[in-house]
Scaffold this motif. Structure first.
Motif, PDB file in Angstrom:
ATOM      1  N   GLU A   1     -23.979 -39.483  88.140  1.00 40.08           N
ATOM      2  CA  GLU A   1     -23.272 -40.547  87.447  1.00 40.08           C
ATOM      3  C   GLU A   1     -23.501 -40.479  85.943  1.00 40.08           C
ATOM      4  OE1 GLU A   1     -24.508 -44.233  89.192  1.00 40.08           O
ATOM      5  OE2 GLU A   1     -24.539 -43.373  91.197  1.00 40.08           O
ATOM      6  N   LEU A   2     -24.627 -39.922  85.522  1.00 36.86           N
ATOM      7  CA  LEU A   2     -25.002 -39.854  84.112  1.00 36.86           C
ATOM      8  C   LEU A   2     -25.403 -38.412  83.796  1.00 36.86           C
ATOM      9  CD1 LEU A   2     -25.111 -42.053  81.935  1.00 36.86           C
ATOM     10  CD2 LEU A   2     -27.547 -42.294  82.386  1.00 36.86           C
ATOM     11  N   PRO A   3     -24.432 -37.559  83.475  1.00 36.60           N
ATOM     12  CA  PRO A   3     -24.704 -36.117  83.343  1.00 36.60           C
ATOM     13  C   PRO A   3     -25.810 -35.765  82.354  1.00 36.60           C
ATOM     14  CG  PRO A   3     -22.347 -36.538  83.342  1.00 36.60           C
ATOM     15  CD  PRO A   3     -23.010 -37.872  83.265  1.00 36.60           C
ATOM     16  N   LEU A   4     -25.982 -36.557  81.290  1.00 36.88           N
ATOM     17  CA  LEU A   4     -26.982 -36.235  80.272  1.00 36.88           C
ATOM     18  C   LEU A   4     -28.359 -36.790  80.616  1.00 36.88           C
ATOM     19  CD1 LEU A   4     -24.890 -36.809  77.015  1.00 36.88           C
ATOM     20  CD2 LEU A   4     -25.435 -34.654  78.140  1.00 36.88           C
ATOM     21  N   TYR A   5     -28.506 -37.325  81.829  1.00 33.01           N
ATOM     22  CA  TYR A   5     -29.793 -37.930  82.211  1.00 33.01           C
ATOM     23  C   TYR A   5     -30.887 -36.860  82.296  1.00 33.01           C
ATOM     24  CZ  TYR A   5     -33.337 -40.497  84.810  1.00 33.01           C
ATOM     25  OH  TYR A   5     -34.512 -41.090  85.199  1.00 33.01           O
TER      26      TYR A   5
ATOM     27  N   LEU B   1     -37.467 -45.290  84.446  1.00 31.87           N
ATOM     28  CA  LEU B   1     -36.029 -45.234  84.741  1.00 31.87           C
ATOM     29  C   LEU B   1     -35.213 -45.802  83.582  1.00 31.87           C
ATOM     30  CD1 LEU B   1     -34.091 -44.432  87.019  1.00 31.87           C
ATOM     31  CD2 LEU B   1     -34.203 -46.784  87.841  1.00 31.87           C
ATOM     32  N   GLY B   2     -35.632 -46.968  83.067  1.00 32.05           N
ATOM     33  CA  GLY B   2     -34.886 -47.606  81.993  1.00 32.05           C
ATOM     34  C   GLY B   2     -34.887 -46.799  80.710  1.00 32.05           C
ATOM     35  N   VAL B   3     -36.054 -46.274  80.328  1.00 32.07           N
ATOM     36  CA  VAL B   3     -36.142 -45.485  79.098  1.00 32.07           C
ATOM     37  C   VAL B   3     -35.343 -44.184  79.235  1.00 32.07           C
ATOM     38  CG1 VAL B   3     -37.726 -44.177  77.627  1.00 32.07           C
ATOM     39  CG2 VAL B   3     -38.339 -46.466  78.371  1.00 32.07           C
ATOM     40  N   SER B   4     -35.404 -43.558  80.409  1.00 26.91           N
ATOM     41  CA  SER B   4     -34.647 -42.324  80.620  1.00 26.91           C
ATOM     42  C   SER B   4     -33.146 -42.581  80.566  1.00 26.91           C
ATOM     43  CB  SER B   4     -35.022 -41.702  81.972  1.00 26.91           C
ATOM     44  OG  SER B   4     -36.393 -41.360  82.021  1.00 26.91           O
ATOM     45  N   MET B   5     -32.697 -43.675  81.184  1.00 28.56           N
ATOM     46  CA  MET B   5     -31.274 -44.021  81.130  1.00 28.56           C
ATOM     47  C   MET B   5     -30.857 -44.343  79.697  1.00 28.56           C
ATOM     48  SD  MET B   5     -30.798 -46.375  84.549  1.00 28.56           S
ATOM     49  CE  MET B   5     -29.119 -46.804  84.112  1.00 28.56           C
ATOM     50  N   GLY B   6     -31.707 -45.080  78.991  1.00 26.75           N
ATOM     51  CA  GLY B   6     -31.402 -45.408  77.607  1.00 26.75           C
ATOM     52  C   GLY B   6     -31.272 -44.166  76.747  1.00 26.75           C
ATOM     53  N   ALA B   7     -32.166 -43.190  76.974  1.00 25.11           N
ATOM     54  CA  ALA B   7     -32.111 -41.943  76.206  1.00 25.11           C
ATOM     55  C   ALA B   7     -30.830 -41.172  76.517  1.00 25.11           C
ATOM     56  CB  ALA B   7     -33.329 -41.083  76.524  1.00 25.11           C
ATOM     57  N   ALA B   8     -30.414 -41.183  77.801  1.00 29.38           N
ATOM     58  CA  ALA B   8     -29.183 -40.486  78.187  1.00 29.38           C
ATOM     59  C   ALA B   8     -27.965 -41.146  77.551  1.00 29.38           C
ATOM     60  CB  ALA B   8     -29.045 -40.477  79.710  1.00 29.38           C
ATOM     61  N   LEU B   9     -27.945 -42.482  77.558  1.00 31.61           N
ATOM     62  CA  LEU B   9     -26.834 -43.192  76.935  1.00 31.61           C
ATOM     63  C   LEU B   9     -26.825 -42.977  75.427  1.00 31.61           C
ATOM     64  CD1 LEU B   9     -27.038 -46.534  78.954  1.00 31.61           C
ATOM     65  CD2 LEU B   9     -25.289 -44.776  79.149  1.00 31.61           C
TER      66      LEU B   9
ATOM     67  N   ALA C   1     -21.093 -37.041  79.113  1.00 32.97           N
ATOM     68  CA  ALA C   1     -21.070 -38.383  79.689  1.00 32.97           C
ATOM     69  C   ALA C   1     -19.774 -39.132  79.391  1.00 32.97           C
ATOM     70  CB  ALA C   1     -22.256 -39.188  79.164  1.00 32.97           C
ATOM     71  N   ILE C   2     -19.106 -38.827  78.262  1.00 35.11           N
ATOM     72  CA  ILE C   2     -17.933 -39.613  77.893  1.00 35.11           C
ATOM     73  C   ILE C   2     -16.628 -38.829  78.021  1.00 35.11           C
ATOM     74  CG2 ILE C   2     -19.239 -41.074  76.307  1.00 35.11           C
ATOM     75  CD1 ILE C   2     -18.137 -39.406  74.030  1.00 35.11           C
ATOM     76  N   LEU C   3     -16.713 -37.591  78.472  1.00 33.85           N
ATOM     77  CA  LEU C   3     -15.512 -36.771  78.614  1.00 33.85           C
ATOM     78  C   LEU C   3     -15.109 -36.664  80.078  1.00 33.85           C
ATOM     79  CD1 LEU C   3     -16.485 -33.879  76.176  1.00 33.85           C
ATOM     80  CD2 LEU C   3     -14.940 -35.785  75.721  1.00 33.85           C
ATOM     81  N   SER C   4     -13.808 -36.733  80.335  1.00 32.93           N
ATOM     82  CA  SER C   4     -13.340 -36.604  81.718  1.00 32.93           C
ATOM     83  C   SER C   4     -13.191 -35.129  82.081  1.00 32.93           C
ATOM     84  CB  SER C   4     -12.005 -37.340  81.886  1.00 32.93           C
ATOM     85  OG  SER C   4     -11.021 -36.728  81.079  1.00 32.93           O
ATOM     86  N   SER C   5     -12.595 -34.864  83.225  1.00 35.05           N
ATOM     87  CA  SER C   5     -12.497 -33.498  83.731  1.00 35.05           C
ATOM     88  C   SER C   5     -11.565 -32.626  82.909  1.00 35.05           C
ATOM     89  CB  SER C   5     -12.013 -33.509  85.186  1.00 35.05           C
ATOM     90  OG  SER C   5     -12.865 -34.279  85.990  1.00 35.05           O
TER      91      SER C   5
ATOM     92  N   LYS D   1     -27.880 -40.299  73.941  1.00 35.05           N
ATOM     93  CA  LYS D   1     -27.365 -38.943  73.723  1.00 35.05           C
ATOM     94  C   LYS D   1     -25.838 -38.938  73.739  1.00 35.05           C
ATOM     95  CE  LYS D   1     -31.113 -36.076  75.569  1.00 35.05           C
ATOM     96  NZ  LYS D   1     -31.488 -35.145  76.664  1.00 35.05           N
ATOM     97  N   ALA D   2     -25.277 -39.771  74.621  1.00 35.49           N
ATOM     98  CA  ALA D   2     -23.821 -39.823  74.724  1.00 35.49           C
ATOM     99  C   ALA D   2     -23.197 -40.285  73.415  1.00 35.49           C
ATOM    100  CB  ALA D   2     -23.401 -40.757  75.852  1.00 35.49           C
ATOM    101  N   THR D   3     -23.942 -41.087  72.637  1.00 32.34           N
ATOM    102  CA  THR D   3     -23.407 -41.554  71.361  1.00 32.34           C
ATOM    103  C   THR D   3     -23.801 -40.629  70.217  1.00 32.34           C
ATOM    104  OG1 THR D   3     -25.335 -42.986  71.038  1.00 32.34           O
ATOM    105  CG2 THR D   3     -23.425 -43.926  72.130  1.00 32.34           C
TER     106      THR D   3
END
Length: 841
Positions: free
Chosen positions: A794-798, A508-516, A641-645, A518-520
């Motif tokens: 909550e984390l679209p790039l997950y 879970l942690g590594v997957s979340m880290g990878a998604a975050l 992940a960082i863009l709104s609607s 990607k957001a950067t």
């Protein structure tokens, strides 16, 4: 029978030591958690009560969402309250963010609790909320006072110039005084700056108004009568409460905050005790096996089955009592250590005594004794059921085929239920987490029941490798590992539980880290991202300052806004047309972002589908100020992940915002990130300590730092469960060596030398440990995947990332655990006297 149980405890001290250690660790965690949270709650409650000691009534204003009336208590209202009978004084307060720079320009204190307030002196010129240790409070707009810890960290003395950032540009003030306070922000590791009241009002509210006020009573006055008189004088968007009520509410809030920490720590204590159950059960199974003839003789001379079972349970109770007493002492020491260790996280705890109540002691004794007796019940029951004649001729009664069939059938059914619940929870999404939690419990219980059945085929797969690599020692180790599947399963279960949790958290942690990440790396093309340290908005003056900075080639804010479309609120982000596509990677699927410069909007695919919008569609909207208008869709893009609607030009939304909120600013510079460019941006922002200028690495560290910290804390807490699992492996091997004394003696007699005997025992430990680790890794990966499905919204790039490197480390560590756990049993086996071992019964 009690005397017999006591003699047995004294006669098997070495064997019972491991059980004592397992129970002791679990009890220490339980009692330490309870003492720690009781101590913290008492300290904060005392501080809370102290802060309301002289408060008869507290008044708090707030923004009225229905009428739009702003927060604030006028000076006229406070003057009217001050004239009431029984009122000694009325003190108004305003507060907000204030960050103090150290001599190097960096922010002092924890970002989320750096506050500013007003110095409100009474008739004697002193503010009762603060005790000055040096100097006095500020009386002019260019003066401030600092709390003692902040002044010490910044090496500031009275008369020094101090740079302070509030909601606008950084300013320089003269330090007039240093004080101590019971303020919760300072206790939490933050800083407190006192301004002159008129300046604080301009900074945080509006001239002549306060956010809250406290009323003190004259000697002999009745607080309730004062409260009844104050209520009619307070405005509609304010609430008056008795000081005692406010103290109770704050104490309740503290209790709630402590309960979250309490529950987390107790859950890990529960895991440790659950793992310890397997060790304890194995220990008493071994002791019963060693005393089979003694128990048989007791049965022969008249002891009933219940008496034999009670004897074993009494023995377990005595062991549990000893372990609980020692564990409670360790728990108190752990509580002291946790309290001291909070300083490492910049958390300051109010002074107060260590609170050791009856509840932690009773809980520690009850948990330790009951867990030990529960784990020993099955071995004790089996001991009582062995007939005297069978017991005199058998060291260990083999389980019947019927019992194994029943066990495996129940295990398969429970595992299937757990897997079904986990899968269903993953399919539901965010609302399925509780279902996954229930499924995880059933899955773990089912797998634990099935492990003895799984051990034979799984270990059979690796047996040829053992034979080829280690010869006779490897062959014997493989056979010994499955000789008693139930005991092997119990030992492997302890490791499987720990590795299930560790692997699940890692996935879970590594997957979340990878998604975050990607957001950067995938979405932020800007060289720098600028935010405020306190998490508030960046002042618009920063945009103008950055736009004038040499080397800045593109600049776009992330300005938050909302539209109302019919009855729905749609979130929007104000950006700079032309620059936004240079600082952010926006995947346009239809239309063009250049249309933003023409006053059109860009919409993400999800919102466009939900609202039925297409490129060219006209959308009637109601802005934040209530004015109506229409916006045309100019582009549709993939959500990130960082863009709104919705994306819109800041020129469209700023006129409708009373105070535009800019959460961050993206900056592209000539030549990319460099020390010179970063320094230029910092200088342009006035060397403001409350503003962070972050490059890609800083962004990744900020987003992923919390995940990594959580994982490290979890790993540390779960290490105790793995330590207990190690003791379980030691126990199993010791029992295995005891049962095979004759066999080991015969092997030694026919030529198996001591090094190969040691190797045989070590390989057996490695096989059992790695088997348990494989089961845990498989189940943990499945759980990690399932929980990950619930955070996709909550984390679209997950996306699921299996940390093969960490899993490999876990398996290697499991093998190392086996080697270390086998040291003592292997040495004991190698030292057996051949003749004595052959004669052993």
């Amino acid at each position: 029978m009690f005397r017999t149980a006591l003699r047995n405890v004294l006669a098997h001290k070495a064997r019972l030591l491991m059980t004592v250690l397992a129970v002791m660790l679990g009890v220490a965690f339980v009692s330490g958690t309870l003492v720690f949270t009781d101590t913290l709650s008492h300290a904060f409650r005392t501080q809370s009560a102290k802060s309301y000691d002289n408060v008869a009534v507290g008044i708090t204003s707030y923004v009225d969402s229905e009428t739009g009336q702003e927060a604030g208590l006028s000076q006229r209202t406070l003057d009217r309250i001050g004239k009431l009978d029984g009122v000694a004084s009325v003190t108004g307060r305003v507060n907000g963010f204030a960050g103090v720079a150290d001599p190097d320009g960096k922010l002092i204190g924890a970002e989320w609790s750096n506050t500013g307030s007003n110095f409100a002196p009474g008739k004697g010129g002193e503010d009762p909320a603060y005790d000055f240790t040096d100097g006095a409070g500020p009386v002019r707009d260019d003066q401030i006072a600092l709390d003692k810890d902040t002044a010490a960290e910044g090496e500031y003395e009275v008369g020094d110039k101090v740079r302070v950032a509030t909601n606008g540009p950084v300013e320089e003030f003269t330090l007039t005084g240093v004080f101590t306070t019971d303020d919760g922000a300072v206790s939490a590791g933050g800083s407190l700056v006192l301004f002159d009241t008129s300046l604080a009002q301009r900074l945080y509210l509006k001239p002549g108004h306060y956010q809250e006020a406290t009323v003190t009573a004259a000697p002999g006055a009745d607080d309730q009568k004062i409260l009844d008189a104050v209520k009619p004088l307070t405005p509609e968007n304010a609430e008056a409460k008795a000081g005692a009520t406010l103290a109770e509410e704050q104490a309740w809030t503290i209790e709630q905050d402590m309960s979250s920490l309490n529950q987390m720590l107790l859950s890990f204590a529960g895991i440790a005790l659950f793992v310890g159950v397997f060790l304890i059960a194995n220990t008493f199974t071994m002791l019963v096996a060693q005393r089979t003839r003694d128990l048989a003789l007791m049965r022969a001379v008249g002891a009933s089955r219940k008496q034999i079972t009670r004897s074993v349970l009494t023995e377990a109770g005595l062991v549990g009592l000893i372990a609980s007493v020692i564990g409670f002492g360790l728990g108190v020491a752990l509580a002291v250590g946790l309290r001291s260790g909070m300083a490492a996280f910049d958390m300051k705890v109010p002074a107060g005594p260590l609170v050791i109540g009856a509840t932690p002691l009773i809980t520690a004794l009850a948990v330790g004794i009951l867990v030990t007796m529960f784990a020993a019940w099955l071995p004790g029951r089996r001991a009582g059921k062995i007939p005297p004649v069978a017991a005199m001729n058998s060291v260990h009664a083999a389980p019947t085929t019927k019992s194994l069939v029943v066990r495996n059938s129940i295990g398969a059914a429970v595992t299937a239920l757990g897997v079904a619940l986990i899968t269903a929870g993953a399919a539901i999404g965010e609302r399925g987490r509780e279902i996954i939690g229930g499924g995880a419990f059933f899955a773990m219980v089912g797998v634990i029941v099935l492990i003895p059945l799984l051990s034979r085929p799984v270990i059979a797969l690796v047996r040829p490798l053992l034979v080829r690599a280690f010869g006779v020692a490897g062959k014997l180790a493989g056979q010994n590992a499955v000789r008693n599947p139930r005991r092997t399963g119990a030992t492997a279960s302890a490791l499987a539980i720990g590795l299930t949790l560790v692997t699940g958290l890692s996935v879970l942690g590594v997957s979340m880290g990878a998604a975050l990440d990607k957001a950067t790396t995938d979405q932020i093309k800007a060289d720098y991202m600028i935010e405020t340290a306190a998490g508030g908005g960046v002042d618009r003056s920063a945009l103008a300052a950055l736009d004038r900075t040499p080397g800045v080639s593109a600049l776009s804010p992330d300005q938050s806004a909302y539209f109302r479309v019919k009855d729905d609120y749609v979130s929007a982000t104000g950006v700079t047309p032309g620059d936004v596509e240079r600082v952010l990677d926006i995947d346009v699927v239809n239309g063009s972002l250049s249309s933003l410069g023409k006053g059109r909007i860009a919409v993400n695919e999800k919102t466009a589908a939900e609202q039925g919008w297409e490129v060219g569609a006209t959308v009637p909207v109601t802005f934040d100020d209530g004015k109506k208008g229409s916006l045309k869709v100019g582009a549709v893009y993939k959500e990130g992940a960082i863009l709104s609607s919705v994306l819109v030009d800041t020129k469209v939304i700023t006129p409708h915002e009373a105070k535009p909120y800019i959460s961050r600013i993206y900056v592209k510079t000539d030549g990319g990130p460099s020390d010179a460019n970063e320094k230029a941006l910092i200088n342009a922002l006035g060397k403001n300590p409350a503003i962070s200028v972050m490059d890609h690495k800083d962004i990744r560290d900020e987003l992923g730092g919390a995940v990594n910290m959580m994982l490290n804390i979890m790993y540390g807490l779960l290490a105790m469960a793995l330590l207990i699992a190690v003791l379980g492996v030691v126990n199993t091997l010791a029992m295995s060596v005891f049962e095979r004394q004759q066999e080991i003696g015969m092997l030694r007699a026919i030529g198996l030398d001591r090094p190969r005997v040691k190797r045989m025992v070590r390989l057996e430990a490695v096989v059992i440990s790695v088997f348990g680790a494989i089961v845990g890794v498989a189940l943990g990966s499945f759980l990690g995947w399932a929980i990950g499905q619930t955070i996709k919204e909550e984390l679209p790039l997950y996306a699921l990332v299996v940390p093969w490197d960490r899993i490999g480390i876990f398996l290697v560590l499991a093998a190392l655990v086996g080697v270390l756990a086998a040291m003592w049993p292997a040495r004991s086996a190698a030292k057996l006297n051949m003749l004595n071992a052959i004669k052993a019964e």
